[in-house]
Design a protein around this motif. Structure first.
Motif, PDB file in Angstrom:
ATOM      1  N   LEU A   4       5.921 -16.939  13.527  1.00 47.61           N
ATOM      2  CA  LEU A   4       7.373 -16.687  12.920  1.00 47.61           C
ATOM      3  C   LEU A   4       7.398 -16.215  12.629  1.00 47.61           C
ATOM      4  N   VAL A   5       8.232 -14.685  12.849  1.00 47.11           N
ATOM      5  CA  VAL A   5       7.988 -12.879  11.693  1.00 47.11           C
ATOM      6  C   VAL A   5       9.331 -13.032  11.526  1.00 47.11           C
ATOM      7  N   GLU A   6      10.096 -13.355  10.376  1.00 47.15           N
ATOM      8  CA  GLU A   6      11.069 -12.953   9.217  1.00 47.15           C
ATOM      9  C   GLU A   6      11.917 -11.406   8.814  1.00 47.15           C
ATOM     10  N   SER A   7      12.805 -10.763   9.296  1.00 48.39           N
ATOM     11  CA  SER A   7      13.303  -9.687   9.188  1.00 48.39           C
ATOM     12  C   SER A   7      14.752 -10.041   8.016  1.00 48.39           C
ATOM     13  N   GLY A   8      14.624  -8.849   7.572  1.00 46.38           N
ATOM     14  CA  GLY A   8      16.430  -8.956   6.784  1.00 46.38           C
ATOM     15  C   GLY A   8      16.704  -8.919   5.383  1.00 46.38           C
ATOM     16  N   GLY A   9      15.457  -9.262   4.825  1.00 43.95           N
ATOM     17  CA  GLY A   9      15.630  -9.760   3.456  1.00 43.95           C
ATOM     18  C   GLY A   9      15.626  -8.354   1.986  1.00 43.95           C
ATOM     19  N   GLY A  10      16.212  -8.593   1.061  1.00 43.36           N
ATOM     20  CA  GLY A  10      16.413  -7.370   0.399  1.00 43.36           C
ATOM     21  C   GLY A  10      16.437  -7.547  -1.628  1.00 43.36           C
ATOM     22  N   LEU A  11      17.604  -6.798  -1.546  1.00 44.61           N
ATOM     23  CA  LEU A  11      17.955  -6.674  -2.944  1.00 44.61           C
ATOM     24  C   LEU A  11      20.083  -6.498  -2.898  1.00 44.61           C
ATOM     25  N   VAL A  12      20.640  -6.668  -3.201  1.00 44.35           N
ATOM     26  CA  VAL A  12      21.544  -6.654  -3.140  1.00 44.35           C
ATOM     27  C   VAL A  12      22.494  -7.100  -4.076  1.00 44.35           C
ATOM     28  N   GLN A  13      24.171  -6.621  -4.078  1.00 44.08           N
ATOM     29  CA  GLN A  13      24.542  -6.808  -5.532  1.00 44.08           C
ATOM     30  C   GLN A  13      25.053  -8.306  -5.120  1.00 44.08           C
ATOM     31  N   ALA A  14      25.612  -8.944  -6.502  1.00 45.67           N
ATOM     32  CA  ALA A  14      26.355 -10.691  -6.336  1.00 45.67           C
ATOM     33  C   ALA A  14      27.778  -9.823  -5.508  1.00 45.67           C
TER      34      ALA A  14
END
Length: 119
Positions: A4-14
């Motif tokens: 299972l390979v995830e993608s799409g995470g990161g840093l975002v503002q509230a």
């Protein structure tokens, strides 16, 4: 072997949005449930959202109305659309699948993807 390979995470503002994706591959005959779990520092892992093969979904109370889980059965892929993100959504998000790979039904998890929401 199943991956299972995830993608799409990161840093975002509230208040912002992110979309996570997870593709399951390998020797897979059938997938029952696909889900997203998360674990924040110092906290227990929790199930954020799940979707069964027929399309039925469940959500943790903390994300209802903000997150949407969906899946593409033809491609063994699950998505998590996360809107109106809050700092408390910061965690490592894990893709999770309950599937049949020959022999028995088992749980599998991805390696995780970091989601960080700044205030």
């Amino acid at each position: 072997q199943v991956q299972l390979v995830e993608s799409g995470g990161g840093l975002v503002q509230a208040g912002g949005s992110l979309r996570l994706s997870c593709a399951a591959s390998g020797r897979i005959f059938s997938i029952n449930t696909m889900a997203w779990d998360r674990q924040a520092p110092g906290k227990q892992r929790e199930v954020v959202a799940s979707v069964i093969s027929s399309g039925g979904t469940k959500y943790a109370d903390s994300v209802k109305g903000r997150f949407t889980i969906s899946r593409d059965n033809a491609n063994n892929t699950v998505y998590l659309q996360m809107n109106r993100l809050k700092p408390e959504d910061t965690a490592v998000y894990y893709c999770h699948a309950f599937l049949y790979s020959g022999g028995d039904w088992k749980d599998y998890w991805g390696q995780g993807t970091q989601v960080t929401v700044s205030s």
